[in-house]
Design a protein around this motif. Structure first.
Motif: not given
Length: 135
Positions: A110-135
């Motif tokens: 709204l104020d015209g200032k800078l903005s940034a965006h990253y996206e990652n997709t993750i799957a929940i599993r019984k152990g460690e979550p699985l990152i389906l995409t990478s930064l």
């Protein structure tokens, strides 16, 4: 090449996604993810857009749950094995307010200032979550 100001915003936004990823654990509340993202953004002098969040991934393009980045630790839906969702904050150098353009998709600060965006997709599993995409 870019300016130090722009580079810092991009790097902090990437770190915000990582802070959210670090909170992804089965049987924990989704609010833990949002608070970690928001806390790190604020610590660096930035704001997080309330209307833009992550989303579930499945049959539809954007599904529940909505992943908010202005939540509190210990609140929200429980992350259960089998869930797939995105962590994708929009981090602003100015106010957290945005406007959506006529195309219904494009979002501007709204104020015209800078903005940034990253996206990652993750799957929940019984152990460690699985990152389906990478930064």
């Amino acid at each position: 090449e870019t300016t130090p100001e722009k580079q810092k915003l991009v790097e902090v936004t990437r770190q915000c996604v990582q802070a959210g990823l670090d909170e992804v654990k089965p049987w924990e509340p989704l609010g833990n993810v949002g608070e970690a993202v928001h806390r790190l953004a604020r610590k660096n002098g930035y704001t997080v857009v309330r209307e833009v969040g992550g989303h579930g991934v499945g049959v539809e393009f954007h599904e529940d749950p909505f992943v908010s980045y202005v939540t509190r630790r210990g609140t929200g839906m429980i992350m259960a094995p089998g869930m797939i969702f995105t962590i994708e904050p929009m981090v602003n150098a100015g106010v957290p307010d945005v406007k959506r353009l006529k195309d219904g998709w494009t979002v501007e600060t709204l104020d015209g200032k800078l903005s940034a965006h990253y996206e990652n997709t993750i799957a929940i599993r019984k152990g460690e979550p699985l990152i389906l995409t990478s930064l």
